[in-house]
Design an enzyme around this catalytic site. Structure first.
Site, short mmCIF file in Angstrom:
data_model
loop_
_atom_site.label_atom_id
_atom_site.label_comp_id
_atom_site.label_asym_id
_atom_site.label_seq_id
_atom_site.Cartn_x
_atom_site.Cartn_y
_atom_site.Cartn_z
N LYS A 216 -50.11 25.57 -43.18
CA LYS A 216 -50.04 26.66 -44.60
C LYS A 216 -49.05 27.94 -44.33
CE LYS A 216 -54.00 29.35 -43.04
NZ LYS A 216 -55.29 30.12 -43.51
N ARG A 217 -48.58 27.87 -42.97
CA ARG A 217 -47.77 28.82 -42.57
C ARG A 217 -46.36 28.16 -42.23
NH1 ARG A 217 -51.05 33.05 -42.48
NH2 ARG A 217 -53.11 32.93 -41.22
#
Length: 517
Positions: free
Chosen positions: A253-254
């Site tokens: 997600k990053r």
């Protein structure tokens, strides 16, 4: 020759991200290339995480990507139902068969007991494997437990052998089954485990090729053992390489593992994302990269996939201070735009498609991006001649459609004012007014129609005033837009045209009490 049948089987526990979408695409393209069938199946046996909302998002994502399935939810087919939670009676029938043949057994060990054994193994520094405690229970012991309604799982009685996975991408990979142990087939809630349900579904749906990410390779020996226990024919396996971000690390997600619908909201056309994803670990026979769907569907061959990780270069490498704070899944389109890599292969492909696609199609695709644009309502129609004309002028400069509204808004802007004092000061401080006057004179004396011609006029203004860089460009931006930042000026000037540009400068000069002549 047996008909090729591939499948995409997502779990409806979140959005469809790039990794899952590439898996779907590889299955879709291979089926099309081999004149076969592409099946969609929903694996929702994890009832705690599966949601109806996620199911709808996944279907919406696949439809936007143009990957129509031949069998599955909403389409039907001869091997349904295509949702695992509707197939529990089928799994039970096969479970009873395995138990009856002593290839599986009921395990009445409590979760607390199993957790204790797992912790003990961890403290000893060895991998945890079930010790087979329930594998030799007598019929009487089993009967008593069932009478007492003791909860149980069903475990596979794993034979001691070497399991060989003959993978179409990774080659031959060997696994020792003694390192697997007796694994769970059916959970205590009656739902089958992933490895169990997937085998029965693949066999009954006559799947010939299982194409998925390399992360599933470790699941494959368990699945092969189950195939063999039932006497089912083995499908061919193909495990595609891992996808990594610009930093070389697994997507998260990053690190770019965003919903594919985020790319729709950014204004990428679906064909662009399909083309880009097809090249994540695969190369065409002639090395060609920009391809139409028809070509992709004819030349795609899963055996041309690489073992090496594929780089997803769409997003820039995050700075150290951003790694713990940026979550791409929580950013809207404007927020995501800040982290896009302008030199990514996706942008190159997108720009080419936007330039090549029929302008009528582009107009219709633009409509969602104009909903909140500050332009007259009638011009928000994708078929309006003026809008089409503007789009046709600027599309060569667009990487994605979300970039177009600012140009369109500038075209319709009539009542120009300075957006703030900073913008006005750029015009009045230093040699700002001298630059503005010189640029105005150059425009009047010339007849520019292209970005390059406007760039040349800006350069001539610099030579005449002795200014360059910021002290040249910022006064020009101020006198033409009333802003201190914004669109690329030569492109904007070309869109506006000489007459409208001259009028803009006269309006803003009057507001700043500056005489241009």
């Amino acid at each position: 020759m047996t008909e090729v049948r591939t499948r995409f089987a997502p779990s409806p526990s979140g959005f469809l991200h790039v990794g899952g979408a590439r898996t779907a695409l590889f299955n879709y393209l291979y089926a099309k290339a081999m004149k076969g069938k592409f099946i969609l199946r929903v694996e929702d046996t994890d009832q705690d995480r599966s949601t109806e909302a996620s199911f709808k998002i996944i279907l919406e994502s696949l439809k936007w990507l143009g990957m129509d399935w031949d069998e599955g939810p909403g389409v039907g087919g001869p091997h349904g139902p295509y949702t695992q939670s509707e197939r529990l009676h089928i799994y039970k029938e096969y479970t009873d068969k395995l138990i009856g043949e002593r290839k599986a057994y009921r395990c009445f060990c409590s979760s607390e007991e199993l957790e204790g054994k797992k912790k003990q193994a961890e403290s000893m520094g060895i991998p945890y494997l079930y010790d087979g405690k329930c594998s030799e229970l007598t019929e009487e012991e089993i009967g008593n437990n069932l009478t007492n309604k003791s909860p149980y799982t069903v475990r596979f009685r794993t034979p001691n052998k070497i399991v060989i996975v003959d993978d179409m991408i990774q080659g031959k990979v060997k696994f020792e089954s003694k390192l697997i142990g007796d694994f769970i087939l059916v959970k205590s809630d009656g739902f089958p485990s992933y490895n169990y349900a997937v085998v029965i579904d693949d066999a009954l749906m006559q799947i010939t090729h299982v194409i998925r990410g390399v992360g599933h390779l470790s699941n494959t020996p368990r699945q092969i053992l189950i195939f063999e226990a039932f006497g089912f024919p083995l499908p061919r396996f193909a495990h595609a390489s891992e996808i990594v971000g610009s930093d070389g690390k697994k997507l998260s997600k990053r690190a770019g593992a965003t919903s594919v619908l985020a790319f729709r909201d950014l204004g990428y056309l679906s064909e662009t994302l399909r083309n880009y994803m097809a090249l994540l670990g695969w190369t065409s026979p002639d090395g060609k990269e920009y391809m139409e769907d028809s070509e992709l569907c004819s030349v795609f061959d899963i055996e041309r996939c690489s073992k090496s990780p594929a780089t997803f270069d769409v997003f820039k490498k995050l700075k150290e201070e951003e790694k713990e704070t940026v979550d791409f899944n929580k950013l809207d389109a404007a927020g995501l735009s800040e982290y896009l890599n302008p030199k990514s292969k996706l942008n190159w492909m997108s720009n080419k498609l936007i330039r090549d696609v029929p302008i009528e199609r582009l107009g219709k695709e633009m409509e969602p991006f104009l909903a909140n644009a500050k332009i007259p309502t009638e011009f928000k129609s994708g078929t309006h001649p003026t809008l089409i004309s503007i789009l046709d002028s600027v599309r060569v400069y667009l990487d994605r459609l979300i970039q177009a509204p600012p140009y369109i808004e500038e075209f319709f802007l009539e009542d120009l004012v300075f957006e703030n004092e900073e913008a006005k000061s750029l015009l009045l401080e230093g040699n700002g007014s001298l630059v503005a006057k010189a640029f105005y004179e150059q425009i009047l004396a010339a007849d520019p129609t292209t970005p390059d011609q406007y760039k040349e006029i800006m350069a001539q203004t610099g030579e005449k005033t002795g200014e360059k860089g910021r002290t040249l460009f910022m006064p020009i931006r101020s006198i033409t837009t009333g802003k201190s930042h914004g669109l690329e000026l030569p492109i904007l000037f070309t869109l506006l045209g000489k007459t409208k540009l001259q009028k803009r400068m006269e309006i803003l000069a009057k507001e700043a009490n500056l005489a241009l002549k």
